[in-house]
Design an enzyme around this catalytic site. Sequence first.
Site, PDB file in Angstrom:
ATOM      1  N   PRO A  23       0.840  -1.203   0.000  1.00 12.20           N
ATOM      2  CA  PRO A  23       0.000   0.000   0.000  1.00 12.20           C
ATOM      3  C   PRO A  23       0.873   1.250   0.000  1.00 12.20           C
ATOM      4  O   PRO A  23       1.769   1.388   0.829  1.00 12.20           O
ATOM      5  CB  PRO A  23      -0.811  -0.131   1.296  1.00 12.20           C
ATOM      6  CG  PRO A  23       0.009  -1.030   2.164  1.00 12.20           C
ATOM      7  CD  PRO A  23       0.749  -1.957   1.259  1.00 12.20           C
ATOM      8  N   LEU A  24       0.614   2.148  -0.934  1.00 15.34           N
ATOM      9  CA  LEU A  24       1.431   3.346  -1.112  1.00 15.34           C
ATOM     10  C   LEU A  24       0.540   4.577  -1.147  1.00 15.34           C
ATOM     11  O   LEU A  24      -0.184   4.792  -2.122  1.00 15.34           O
ATOM     12  CB  LEU A  24       2.221   3.260  -2.421  1.00 15.34           C
ATOM     13  CG  LEU A  24       3.265   2.142  -2.524  1.00 15.34           C
ATOM     14  CD1 LEU A  24       3.734   2.015  -3.967  1.00 15.34           C
ATOM     15  CD2 LEU A  24       4.433   2.413  -1.603  1.00 15.34           C
ATOM     16  N   THR A  25       0.585   5.381  -0.100  1.00 11.48           N
ATOM     17  CA  THR A  25      -0.159   6.639  -0.100  1.00 11.48           C
ATOM     18  C   THR A  25       0.488   7.592  -1.086  1.00 11.48           C
ATOM     19  O   THR A  25       1.673   7.911  -0.955  1.00 11.48           O
ATOM     20  CB  THR A  25      -0.169   7.249   1.308  1.00 11.48           C
ATOM     21  OG1 THR A  25      -0.893   6.389   2.173  1.00 11.48           O
ATOM     22  CG2 THR A  25      -0.817   8.624   1.298  1.00 11.48           C
ATOM     23  N   ALA A  56      -3.678   3.312   2.049  1.00 12.18           N
ATOM     24  CA  ALA A  56      -4.431   3.648   3.253  1.00 12.18           C
ATOM     25  C   ALA A  56      -5.630   4.518   2.898  1.00 12.18           C
ATOM     26  O   ALA A  56      -5.490   5.580   2.301  1.00 12.18           O
ATOM     27  CB  ALA A  56      -3.535   4.386   4.245  1.00 12.18           C
ATOM     28  N   GLN A  98      -6.818  -1.339   1.926  1.00 10.41           N
ATOM     29  CA  GLN A  98      -6.322  -1.112   3.281  1.00 10.41           C
ATOM     30  C   GLN A  98      -7.210  -0.063   3.959  1.00 10.41           C
ATOM     31  O   GLN A  98      -7.267   1.090   3.539  1.00 10.41           O
ATOM     32  CB  GLN A  98      -4.872  -0.625   3.256  1.00 10.41           C
ATOM     33  CG  GLN A  98      -4.247  -0.559   4.650  1.00 10.41           C
ATOM     34  CD  GLN A  98      -2.861   0.029   4.621  1.00 10.41           C
ATOM     35  OE1 GLN A  98      -2.701   1.223   4.358  1.00 10.41           O
ATOM     36  NE2 GLN A  98      -1.853  -0.774   4.909  1.00 10.41           N
ATOM     37  N   TYR A 179      -0.555   5.030  13.116  1.00 12.16           N
ATOM     38  CA  TYR A 179      -1.937   5.477  12.999  1.00 12.16           C
ATOM     39  C   TYR A 179      -2.760   4.846  14.120  1.00 12.16           C
ATOM     40  O   TYR A 179      -2.216   4.158  14.988  1.00 12.16           O
ATOM     41  CB  TYR A 179      -2.453   5.175  11.596  1.00 12.16           C
ATOM     42  CG  TYR A 179      -1.609   5.857  10.541  1.00 12.16           C
ATOM     43  CD1 TYR A 179      -1.550   7.260  10.472  1.00 12.16           C
ATOM     44  CD2 TYR A 179      -0.824   5.132   9.659  1.00 12.16           C
ATOM     45  CE1 TYR A 179      -0.749   7.899   9.535  1.00 12.16           C
ATOM     46  CE2 TYR A 179      -0.015   5.767   8.716  1.00 12.16           C
ATOM     47  CZ  TYR A 179       0.017   7.150   8.670  1.00 12.16           C
ATOM     48  OH  TYR A 179       0.822   7.794   7.756  1.00 12.16           O
ATOM     49  N   GLY A 313       7.210  -1.851  -2.536  1.00 11.17           N
ATOM     50  CA  GLY A 313       6.609  -0.530  -2.522  1.00 11.17           C
ATOM     51  C   GLY A 313       7.044   0.330  -3.690  1.00 11.17           C
ATOM     52  O   GLY A 313       6.472   0.276  -4.772  1.00 11.17           O
ATOM     53  N   THR A 314       8.097   1.143  -3.499  1.00  6.77           N
ATOM     54  CA  THR A 314       8.493   2.080  -4.550  1.00  6.77           C
ATOM     55  C   THR A 314       8.968   1.361  -5.810  1.00  6.77           C
ATOM     56  O   THR A 314       8.864   1.919  -6.915  1.00  6.77           O
ATOM     57  CB  THR A 314       9.581   3.039  -4.050  1.00  6.77           C
ATOM     58  OG1 THR A 314      10.693   2.284  -3.541  1.00  6.77           O
ATOM     59  CG2 THR A 314       9.040   3.940  -2.948  1.00  6.77           C
TER      60      THR A 314
END
Length: 360
Positions: A23-25, A56, A98, A179, A313-314
């Site tokens: 998951p990547l905001t 998220a 997510q 969080y 991720g990245t």
Amino acid sequence: MTDLFTPLQAGELALPNRILMAPLTRCRAEDGHVPGELMVTHYAQRASAGLLIAEATMAMEGNSAFWHEPGIHSEAQVAGWKKVTDAVHAAGGRIVLQIWHGGRACHPLLNDGRQPVAPSALAITGDEVHTPQGKQPYVVPRELRDDELPGIVAGFARAAENARAAGFDGVEVHGANGYLLDEFLRDGSNKRSGPYGGPREHRARLLFEVLDAVCKVWGSGRVGVRLSPLNSYNDMIDSDPIGLTTWLAGCLNDWRLAYLHLMRGDFFGQQHGDVVTPARAAFRGVLIGNMGYGADEASTAIAAGQLDAVAFGTAFLANPDLPERIRRKAALNAPDPETFYTPGPQGYTDYPTLEETARN
């Protein structure tokens, strides 16, 4: 030998490979926290992942921590996400959402002046939050009362129902990265007493109640949970992260979840230790590793049985065809941190695939 391309059964989720997208905001939602066409394109481009774990997403209204992150609490948001899931499924992919509450990482300027809430009245220090008025210090949150926590649980349950209506294949409960649920879990941010504070059995109560509620909506085989016991992001710390990991991983067996998604390190290098080994020993389900894995290390960990899959991720941000690049041992596009949180397609949907590079 099990490798990155061996199919995996994660609860009720049948995954064609073990190369997952973390998951990547990326703050590309439109006004009203509604996913738009840019997000549709982004996720569909990456549908070759064994599983896409969408970013998220606000479980309930009034808890924005990133300004342009998506939500799943309004009809417009559900409709926007439905376009995403339809596009991913049309491309042959699988995607879970997510679901998340920002807790003390939220800011009044992002939430119509509302004070953020948390287990204890402790502000995040050492960092600032992006707002419409520029970067601002985090504010002291209001300590949630015990009698407010059933409303939080109900909010996660509604988010799970909305995710189902939006066509997702499951949900991931966000219990990481400082969080709300993570704030309750770790003793550096949870200083309360009573049924939700003190010993770890009490600090984990809210997470467990959320899992109960979400699993009633989805069935446990389509629910995952993400933890980050070492990560100091958002001013987080715990006095015994290894012990907390070991205990939590054992407890989570009771839910027969689709997976446990474990962040193995600390973004800022302040806390150290091996949380993967005790989690693997204690957790009997599918264990997903995350943070800093390259293809070779991921392959080794999976072959050794240390992990069942790895979330990238990245690398997945910059390489929409990451599984094919790994299969061919091809060079990877480098991610551009300058565009991680900026609006528009640059650094989001314009990274080329191998095929596009060859054509050009």
